[in-house]
Design a protein around this motif. Structure first.
Motif, PDB file in Angstrom:
ATOM      1  N   ALA A 186      11.880  12.465  28.800  1.00 27.36           N
ATOM      2  CA  ALA A 186      11.269  12.712  30.118  1.00 27.36           C
ATOM      3  C   ALA A 186       9.908  13.372  29.949  1.00 27.36           C
ATOM      4  O   ALA A 186       9.718  14.236  29.083  1.00 27.36           O
ATOM      5  CB  ALA A 186      12.182  13.586  30.968  1.00 27.36           C
ATOM      6  N   GLN A 187       8.968  12.979  30.794  1.00 21.24           N
ATOM      7  CA  GLN A 187       7.627  13.547  30.734  1.00 21.24           C
ATOM      8  C   GLN A 187       6.955  13.458  32.098  1.00 21.24           C
ATOM      9  O   GLN A 187       7.307  12.608  32.925  1.00 21.24           O
ATOM     10  CB  GLN A 187       6.769  12.822  29.688  1.00 21.24           C
ATOM     11  CG  GLN A 187       6.677  11.325  29.901  1.00 21.24           C
ATOM     12  CD  GLN A 187       5.885  10.624  28.822  1.00 21.24           C
ATOM     13  OE1 GLN A 187       4.968   9.865  29.121  1.00 21.24           O
ATOM     14  NE2 GLN A 187       6.234  10.861  27.557  1.00 21.24           N
ATOM     15  N   ARG A 188       6.035  14.359  32.321  1.00 14.71           N
ATOM     16  CA  ARG A 188       5.214  14.341  33.526  1.00 14.71           C
ATOM     17  C   ARG A 188       3.840  13.821  33.122  1.00 14.71           C
ATOM     18  O   ARG A 188       3.171  14.393  32.246  1.00 14.71           O
ATOM     19  CB  ARG A 188       5.099  15.762  34.110  1.00 14.71           C
ATOM     20  CG  ARG A 188       4.056  15.910  35.211  1.00 14.71           C
ATOM     21  CD  ARG A 188       4.515  15.366  36.530  1.00 14.71           C
ATOM     22  NE  ARG A 188       3.474  15.536  37.541  1.00 14.71           N
ATOM     23  CZ  ARG A 188       3.308  16.648  38.276  1.00 14.71           C
ATOM     24  NH1 ARG A 188       4.126  17.669  38.105  1.00 14.71           N
ATOM     25  NH2 ARG A 188       2.360  16.693  39.182  1.00 14.71           N
ATOM     26  N   ARG A 189       3.415  12.726  33.746  1.00 13.34           N
ATOM     27  CA  ARG A 189       2.142  12.111  33.397  1.00 13.34           C
ATOM     28  C   ARG A 189       1.043  12.628  34.320  1.00 13.34           C
ATOM     29  O   ARG A 189       1.083  12.393  35.536  1.00 13.34           O
ATOM     30  CB  ARG A 189       2.252  10.591  33.490  1.00 13.34           C
ATOM     31  CG  ARG A 189       3.230   9.999  32.487  1.00 13.34           C
ATOM     32  CD  ARG A 189       3.207   8.486  32.509  1.00 13.34           C
ATOM     33  NE  ARG A 189       4.050   7.927  31.452  1.00 13.34           N
ATOM     34  CZ  ARG A 189       4.163   6.628  31.192  1.00 13.34           C
ATOM     35  NH1 ARG A 189       3.465   5.753  31.922  1.00 13.34           N
ATOM     36  NH2 ARG A 189       4.938   6.201  30.219  1.00 13.34           N
ATOM     37  N   ILE A 190       0.089  13.327  33.737  1.00 17.80           N
ATOM     38  CA  ILE A 190      -1.031  13.878  34.489  1.00 17.80           C
ATOM     39  C   ILE A 190      -2.180  12.864  34.455  1.00 17.80           C
ATOM     40  O   ILE A 190      -2.692  12.535  33.376  1.00 17.80           O
ATOM     41  CB  ILE A 190      -1.504  15.216  33.886  1.00 17.80           C
ATOM     42  CG1 ILE A 190      -0.326  16.194  33.758  1.00 17.80           C
ATOM     43  CG2 ILE A 190      -2.619  15.820  34.723  1.00 17.80           C
ATOM     44  CD1 ILE A 190       0.300  16.579  35.066  1.00 17.80           C
ATOM     45  N   VAL A 206      -2.216  12.078  30.720  1.00 10.01           N
ATOM     46  CA  VAL A 206      -1.797  13.004  29.671  1.00 10.01           C
ATOM     47  C   VAL A 206      -0.298  13.244  29.830  1.00 10.01           C
ATOM     48  O   VAL A 206       0.137  13.771  30.856  1.00 10.01           O
ATOM     49  CB  VAL A 206      -2.552  14.345  29.768  1.00 10.01           C
ATOM     50  CG1 VAL A 206      -2.004  15.341  28.751  1.00 10.01           C
ATOM     51  CG2 VAL A 206      -4.035  14.138  29.557  1.00 10.01           C
ATOM     52  N   PRO A 207       0.533  12.829  28.856  1.00 11.69           N
ATOM     53  CA  PRO A 207       1.978  13.047  28.979  1.00 11.69           C
ATOM     54  C   PRO A 207       2.353  14.485  28.632  1.00 11.69           C
ATOM     55  O   PRO A 207       2.007  14.988  27.567  1.00 11.69           O
ATOM     56  CB  PRO A 207       2.570  12.055  27.967  1.00 11.69           C
ATOM     57  CG  PRO A 207       1.498  11.888  26.936  1.00 11.69           C
ATOM     58  CD  PRO A 207       0.186  12.077  27.639  1.00 11.69           C
ATOM     59  N   SER A 252       9.232  19.997  25.175  1.00 11.82           N
ATOM     60  CA  SER A 252       8.289  19.858  24.066  1.00 11.82           C
ATOM     61  C   SER A 252       8.591  20.818  22.926  1.00 11.82           C
ATOM     62  O   SER A 252       7.939  20.762  21.879  1.00 11.82           O
ATOM     63  CB  SER A 252       6.859  20.104  24.564  1.00 11.82           C
ATOM     64  OG  SER A 252       6.747  21.378  25.166  1.00 11.82           O
ATOM     65  N   ALA A 253       9.575  21.691  23.097  1.00 11.10           N
ATOM     66  CA  ALA A 253       9.907  22.677  22.070  1.00 11.10           C
ATOM     67  C   ALA A 253      10.968  22.177  21.103  1.00 11.10           C
ATOM     68  O   ALA A 253      11.195  22.789  20.060  1.00 11.10           O
ATOM     69  CB  ALA A 253      10.381  23.982  22.714  1.00 11.10           C
ATOM     70  N   GLU A 300      -5.594  26.272  34.869  1.00  6.92           N
ATOM     71  CA  GLU A 300      -4.570  26.852  35.742  1.00  6.92           C
ATOM     72  C   GLU A 300      -3.598  25.778  36.239  1.00  6.92           C
ATOM     73  O   GLU A 300      -2.384  26.003  36.303  1.00  6.92           O
ATOM     74  CB  GLU A 300      -5.236  27.550  36.933  1.00  6.92           C
ATOM     75  CG  GLU A 300      -6.046  28.788  36.535  1.00  6.92           C
ATOM     76  CD  GLU A 300      -6.810  29.366  37.722  1.00  6.92           C
ATOM     77  OE1 GLU A 300      -6.797  28.722  38.798  1.00  6.92           O
ATOM     78  OE2 GLU A 300      -7.415  30.440  37.558  1.00  6.92           O
ATOM     79  N   TYR A 301      -4.141  24.609  36.593  1.00  8.08           N
ATOM     80  CA  TYR A 301      -3.288  23.527  37.094  1.00  8.08           C
ATOM     81  C   TYR A 301      -2.316  23.046  36.008  1.00  8.08           C
ATOM     82  O   TYR A 301      -1.110  22.886  36.256  1.00  8.08           O
ATOM     83  CB  TYR A 301      -4.161  22.362  37.563  1.00  8.08           C
ATOM     84  CG  TYR A 301      -3.375  21.130  37.947  1.00  8.08           C
ATOM     85  CD1 TYR A 301      -2.694  21.065  39.164  1.00  8.08           C
ATOM     86  CD2 TYR A 301      -3.315  20.033  37.094  1.00  8.08           C
ATOM     87  CE1 TYR A 301      -1.968  19.933  39.506  1.00  8.08           C
ATOM     88  CE2 TYR A 301      -2.594  18.898  37.435  1.00  8.08           C
ATOM     89  CZ  TYR A 301      -1.927  18.853  38.645  1.00  8.08           C
ATOM     90  OH  TYR A 301      -1.211  17.732  38.985  1.00  8.08           O
ATOM     91  N   LEU A 302      -2.822  22.834  34.788  1.00  4.31           N
ATOM     92  CA  LEU A 302      -1.961  22.365  33.701  1.00  4.31           C
ATOM     93  C   LEU A 302      -0.908  23.404  33.341  1.00  4.31           C
ATOM     94  O   LEU A 302       0.251  23.055  33.051  1.00  4.31           O
ATOM     95  CB  LEU A 302      -2.811  22.026  32.476  1.00  4.31           C
ATOM     96  CG  LEU A 302      -3.721  20.796  32.600  1.00  4.31           C
ATOM     97  CD1 LEU A 302      -4.568  20.628  31.351  1.00  4.31           C
ATOM     98  CD2 LEU A 302      -2.887  19.538  32.847  1.00  4.31           C
ATOM     99  N   ASN A 303      -1.278  24.680  33.348  1.00  7.07           N
ATOM    100  CA  ASN A 303      -0.306  25.737  33.052  1.00  7.07           C
ATOM    101  C   ASN A 303       0.795  25.786  34.106  1.00  7.07           C
ATOM    102  O   ASN A 303       1.975  25.994  33.783  1.00  7.07           O
ATOM    103  CB  ASN A 303      -1.008  27.092  32.966  1.00  7.07           C
ATOM    104  CG  ASN A 303      -1.783  27.268  31.679  1.00  7.07           C
ATOM    105  OD1 ASN A 303      -1.435  26.693  30.656  1.00  7.07           O
ATOM    106  ND2 ASN A 303      -2.849  28.050  31.719  1.00  7.07           N
ATOM    107  N   THR A 304       0.419  25.588  35.375  1.00 10.83           N
ATOM    108  CA  THR A 304       1.420  25.587  36.445  1.00 10.83           C
ATOM    109  C   THR A 304       2.397  24.432  36.287  1.00 10.83           C
ATOM    110  O   THR A 304       3.620  24.606  36.394  1.00 10.83           O
ATOM    111  CB  THR A 304       0.730  25.492  37.818  1.00 10.83           C
ATOM    112  OG1 THR A 304      -0.163  26.601  37.979  1.00 10.83           O
ATOM    113  CG2 THR A 304       1.753  25.506  38.941  1.00 10.83           C
ATOM    114  N   VAL A 305       1.866  23.240  36.028  1.00  9.94           N
ATOM    115  CA  VAL A 305       2.728  22.067  35.830  1.00  9.94           C
ATOM    116  C   VAL A 305       3.619  22.257  34.607  1.00  9.94           C
ATOM    117  O   VAL A 305       4.817  21.948  34.630  1.00  9.94           O
ATOM    118  CB  VAL A 305       1.864  20.795  35.674  1.00  9.94           C
ATOM    119  CG1 VAL A 305       2.738  19.604  35.289  1.00  9.94           C
ATOM    120  CG2 VAL A 305       1.118  20.501  36.964  1.00  9.94           C
ATOM    121  N   LEU A 306       3.038  22.789  33.528  1.00 12.57           N
ATOM    122  CA  LEU A 306       3.803  22.990  32.302  1.00 12.57           C
ATOM    123  C   LEU A 306       4.975  23.943  32.524  1.00 12.57           C
ATOM    124  O   LEU A 306       6.090  23.670  32.063  1.00 12.57           O
ATOM    125  CB  LEU A 306       2.878  23.538  31.206  1.00 12.57           C
ATOM    126  CG  LEU A 306       3.539  23.793  29.852  1.00 12.57           C
ATOM    127  CD1 LEU A 306       3.936  22.478  29.200  1.00 12.57           C
ATOM    128  CD2 LEU A 306       2.600  24.579  28.930  1.00 12.57           C
TER     129      LEU A 306
END
Length: 432
Positions: free
Chosen positions: A228-232, A253-254, A259-260, A355-361
């Motif tokens: 599973a992945q969120r595609r940005i 960007v997947p 991811s850990a 900030e947006y990528l950190n929130t999604v992550l």
């Protein structure tokens, strides 16, 4: 899928790689049954029957620890060295610069990883042997009374780790898949027939059937979450150079839900194992207060108690966030996008993108962290069911939760590599 396997064996070079991988696994399994000098195998079997703290290390050794063989530590020191270097990169500028220097930098980091593995292997060899000496497994292990025997055991275990790493490197270079993961995978899978026999004798046919259903359902859920992945969405601006126009394409960007991998389980298990090992060393103390405190800590961090599993779940969730955040910062994705002229539609480049990528992550990592936590405590959850008792042992499952993560991850990675090899030769792959 069967046709894809047949196609793989029809290709001489691919067939050679597959057979070479199997050959290296056979060699490792053979070494896993050669005990180090001076081991009391009867006492070792009794220790594994009564102490579940060694189960996780036994998984990472590919099942070699239960025989305390020459490869008893497996590749665990190498994995530990890898994790330490990854966590040190943001703290040490020189390491961070090496990680950005491409192939040459990665080779240098790998060399540091090999160097760090040797002292870690020696330290772990001494700690494991000292723990087993207290339980009568290695009666002649003592630096003062038996220095030569002690040195022999330590050198043998370190050499066994380097031998396992060498086999893994050979598989990576000349076989199929990641060699280190393949070795761990082989040790886990090799124990399934014996595990099924033991469960059938103790619980009966329906007991085994129920565990098979749980195992299949767990594998399916792991596959879903692992893939599973969120595609940005990312848009690259157009650049005009002379009469030519570059860029302007759209891509994504997947960001993986998990991811850990299984690294959080390694962190959490290592921390939870340590108090029990330390407490066990003081159980034979002549001081009543020290002995009572040691007994309390030993029971508290034993796998037979609920406290251990609740704390295990919380630590796995916490370490998943910590490790994912650390790795994401090392990638420095917002700066890379801005440098290449890419941007997320509706989000300003720079700080807002970060900030947006950190929130999604963090949002998608929450799902992955809770899932890893549930997988980690799966043996305990199964033991709470009627008819399974309160053993909370790793033997309550066909494969442990950590083992399932390794097995699924290795199979998926190996299938993708075979898929790429087949498609490159114009054959249909596994995934259609």
């Amino acid at each position: 899928m069967l046709e894809a396997v047949q196609n793989a064996f029809r290709l001489p070079d691919l067939r050679r790689k597959i057979l070479f991988t199997f050959g290296m696994l056979v060699i490792f399994r053979f070494a896993a049954h050669i005990p180090v000098p001076g081991v009391n195998l009867t006492a070792l079997q009794q220790l594994f029957a009564n102490n579940q703290l060694l189960g996780f290390l036994n998984i990472l050794s590919g099942g070699a620890l239960e025989n305390f063989s020459v490869v008893a530590m497996g590749v665990y020191p190498f994995i530990t060295a890898s994790i330490i270097l990854q966590l040190l990169q943001p703290l040490i500028p020189q390491l961070e610069e090496l990680s950005k220097e491409g192939e040459a930098g990665r080779q240098k980091l790998t060399q540091y990883q090999y160097w760090l593995t040797i002292p870690l292997a020696a330290l772990q060899a001494f700690a494991q042997a000292a723990l087993l000496r207290q339980n009568g497994v290695l009666p002649n292990f003592s630096l003062t009374a038996y220095p030569l025997e002690t040195l022999t055991v330590i050198v043998t275990l370190v050499a066994g780790t380097l031998f396992a790493m060498w086999l893994g490197q050979l598989i990576t270079e000349q076989g199929i898949g990641n060699g280190i993961s393949i070795i761990i995978f082989g040790g886990i899978v090799s124990r399934i027939p014996q595990q099924m026999t033991n469960l059938a004798q103790s619980g009966g046919f329906f007991h085994v059937l129920f565990l098979i259903v749980i195992t299949i359902a767990t594998i399916a859920s792991i596959v879903v979450v692992q893939e599973a992945q969120r595609r940005i969405p990312v848009q690259y601006g157009k650049r005009v150079r002379g009469t030519k126009v570059y860029g302007g394409q759209s891509t994504h960007v997947p960001m993986r839900v998990n991811s850990a991998g299984m690294i959080p389980l390694i962190f959490a298990s290592s921390i939870l194992i340590l108090p029990g090992i330390i407490a066990q060393a003081f159980l034979a103390s002549e001081n009543d207060v020290v002995r009572n405190i040691a007994s309390t800590f030993y029971n508290l961090f034993n796998t037979s108690g609920s406290f251990y599993w609740v704390l295990y779940f919380l630590l796995v969730v916490a370490f998943t966030f910590f490790y994912t955040d650390t790795i994401f910062k090392q990638q420095n994705l917002p700066e890379t996008l801005q440098r290449q002229g890419g941007f997320i539609p509706g989000i300003r480049p720079g700080k807002r993108t970060e900030e947006y990528l950190n929130t999604v992550l963090r949002r998608i990592t929450l799902v992955g962290a809770v899932f890893l936590g549930v997988i980690a405590i799966l043996p305990w959850l199964v033991s709470l069911l009627p008819g399974f008792g309160s053993a909370t042992r790793s033997s309550d499952l066909l494969i442990t939760s950590s083992g399932l993560l390794i097995v699924v991850g290795v199979v998926l990675d190996t299938m993708k590599q075979l898929e790429a090899q087949l498609l490159m030769r114009h054959y249909e792959g596994f995934i259609k």
